[in-house]
Design a protein around this motif. Structure first.
Motif, short mmCIF file in Angstrom:
data_model
loop_
_atom_site.label_atom_id
_atom_site.label_comp_id
_atom_site.label_asym_id
_atom_site.label_seq_id
_atom_site.Cartn_x
_atom_site.Cartn_y
_atom_site.Cartn_z
N ALA A 70 -40.59 -72.86 41.10
CA ALA A 70 -41.99 -72.77 40.65
C ALA A 70 -42.91 -72.40 41.82
O ALA A 70 -43.82 -71.57 41.68
N GLY A 74 -44.04 -68.81 41.72
CA GLY A 74 -45.45 -68.98 41.35
C GLY A 74 -46.35 -68.29 42.35
O GLY A 74 -47.32 -67.61 42.00
N ARG A 82 -47.75 -61.12 37.34
CA ARG A 82 -46.87 -61.88 36.43
C ARG A 82 -45.62 -61.07 36.08
O ARG A 82 -44.51 -61.57 36.07
N GLY A 133 -43.46 -70.43 33.89
CA GLY A 133 -44.89 -70.32 34.23
C GLY A 133 -45.39 -68.91 34.06
O GLY A 133 -46.51 -68.67 33.58
N TYR A 444 -50.56 -69.44 37.96
CA TYR A 444 -49.09 -69.37 37.90
C TYR A 444 -48.50 -70.50 38.77
O TYR A 444 -47.65 -71.27 38.33
N THR A 445 -49.01 -70.62 40.00
CA THR A 445 -48.50 -71.63 40.94
C THR A 445 -48.87 -73.04 40.48
O THR A 445 -48.02 -73.93 40.43
N SER A 448 -47.07 -74.14 37.18
CA SER A 448 -45.61 -74.16 37.25
C SER A 448 -45.08 -75.42 37.90
O SER A 448 -44.07 -75.98 37.45
#
Length: 513
Positions: A70, A74, A82, A133, A444-445, A448
């Protein structure tokens, strides 16, 4: 017309994201679905219980490493986008799965086998850590503002669909060959099949565009240069990361794995039901339950994420022990009437080497309700004497396999289906809940990590910890040993429920609209 066009566009996004994510879950799950078989292939065979626990621990290792995936993927997803990030995760997962199907057994290469399997499980975990994620963020960033729960819930179905397809591929493979052939090499086929699905998904994903929200942020120069620092070094954002973990995903993780993996292991190893029967009834329950991910995702757009997720956790906490007691008693042979006249005992001997021999007694029993059971007792001899284990007890192994009747089968389908409903309540709204907590540039980070710590560590450790509790209680002579494994998910979900009820605020859902 524009609504029709945007709806068509988001369906394209969903199908591309979902197919890849479903395949990654399929890859991840076949290992768990075949844990009983794999324990005999990649681990020493002299202690079956230790081999099975080692397989579960290797299975868990893939979950434990997910948070690192992640963080790694991420960060990439928030910097380069993405789309490219979850293309990389798909290829990594597919390659690792295919190679697992090619590894020689323990008998052939010794301890190199479990070591290679462990390394590949870690790579699978890293890939999955980056995949979810990316897919959830990608879909959410394409979805209309007030429909994020509904659209992201389609991604939530992929994990269960992946498990369902893994069970179906295993059943189909078993059905097309003899039991001996499946045990010898057929178990490898589900791993090999994965590479075809990965290739198809790669072709679909190749033509996808970047998410509009990320593309806009990138064109305006508003993407993060250091997503890790901004996600976890910023006190305000870190507070939400911790709240997402301890107030939502931790409890969601254990409810999810109890309803799917713990249920499967319980049916196979505690209730000793025939593996194919378990795969069939689990497949039916999952098929019936899966649409409810979308139902509760849609409902969360109307009434809020918190009320649905917390309700699911609370009901699960209160219902688990009664459900598993009823499951166990439904196939408890001591509560059934045996037709003694039909009992058959077949003795056989197996020569291991010059000094060691196994005496095997296979007892077939029939019960008045249509249940049949086969008990195989293996006594190990060395130089004409019964071998003893570490505790000085005779080395005797007893395996039981039950073929249950239709009535018990449908009852167990119902029991697993009810648990899947708990899963859909806590899991259906979670992607939208997490996406809405964090800004685009570090989304995202930030989302996740709590997701994969909650699911990967708290959820992923569940089969190994719960199996250990059950085994220890059984050895201690506890009459209800089979319920002891439930204390882990009940305890984790209870802590999460309390934190979530106190600290999760409805305003979180509108923070970054």
């Amino acid at each position: 017309m524009s609504d029709k066009k945007s709806s068509k566009g988001i369906w394209k996004v969903i199908s591309a994201s979902s197919m890849g994510t479903m395949i990654e879950w399929y890859d991840f799950y076949i290992f768990g679905s075949l844990a009983v078989v794999l324990s005999t292939k990649f681990f020493p065979s002299d202690n079956p219980t230790a081999a099975f626990l080692s397989t579960l621990a290797t299975f868990a290792a893939g979950f434990v490493v997910r948070p690192f995936g992640a963080l790694f993927f991420g960060r990439l997803g928030d910097i380069i986008g993405r789309k490219y990030t979850f293309m990389a995760t798909l290829m990594l997962m597919g390659g690792a799965t295919f190679i697992i199907g090619c590894i020689p057994s323990f008998e052939t290469i010794g301890y190199a086998a479990p070591v290679i399997v462990l390394i590949l499980r870690l790579l699978q975990g890293l890939a999955l850590g980056g995949e979810y994620g990316g897919a959830a963020t990608y879909v959410a960033e394409h979805a209309p503002k007030n429909e994020k729960g509904y659209w992201t819930s389609w991604i939530q179905t992929t994990a269960t669909v992946g498990l369902f397809i893994s069970l179906m591929v295993i059943l189909l493979t078993k059905g097309l060959m003899s039991e001996e052939a499946f045990d010898e090499w057929g178990w490898r086929v589900p791993f090999w099949v994965s590479i075809v699905m990965v290739y198809v998904s790669f072709l679909i994903r190749k033509n996808m565009h970047e998410s509009p929200a990320f593309a806009k942020a990138k064109s305006e120069g508003k993407t993060s240069t250091n997503p890790l620092k901004e996600s976890f070094g910023n006190k305000f954002n870190l507070k939400f990361v911790l709240l997402a973990l301890f107030g939502a995903t931790m409890g969601q993780g254990v409810v999810w794995y109890t309803g799917q993996f713990y249920a499967m292991n319980f049916l196979k190893t505690v209730q000793n039901i025939d593996s194919s029967q378990v795969d069939t009834l689990l497949g039916i329950a999952l098929l019936l339950g899966t649409p409810f991910f979308v139902v509760f995702g849609w409902l969360s757009d109307k009434v809020g994420r918190k009320v649905i997720m917390m309700s699911g956790m609370l009901i699960a906490i209160l219902a688990y022990r009664p459900i598993y007691r009823a499951m166990y008693e439904s196939t408890d042979l001591s509560l059934k009437t045996e037709i003694v006249a039909q009992t058959k005992v077949v003795p056989t001997a197996k020569v291991i080497d010059e000094t060691r021999t196994d005496s095997i007694f296979t007892t077939s029993k029939v019960y008045t309700d249509g249940t049949t059971a086969q008990e195989t007792k293996t006594i190990h001899f060395e130089n004409g004497k019964v071998m003893v284990d570490d505790k000085g007890k005779d080395k005797v192994e007893t395996k039981i396999s039950k073929m249950i009747n239709n009535s018990d089968k449908w009852f167990l389908v119902l029991m697993v289906f009810i648990q899947v409903i708990f899963v859909t309540m806590v899991y259906g709204p979670i992607a939208a809940f997490l996406v809405e907590m964090f800004p685009v540039k570090i989304r995202y980070t930030s989302m996740s990590l709590p997701y994969h710590v909650g699911n990967g560590i708290f959820g992923g450790l569940l089969p190994a910890i719960s199996t250990y509790f059950v085994t220890t209680s059984k050895e201690a002579g506890d009459v209800e040993f089979y319920l002891e494994g439930l204390w882990y998910p009940i305890g984790i979900a209870a802590v999460c429920f309390i934190i979530g009820m106190i600290y999760i605020d409805r305003k979180i859902n509108t923070l970054h609209d």
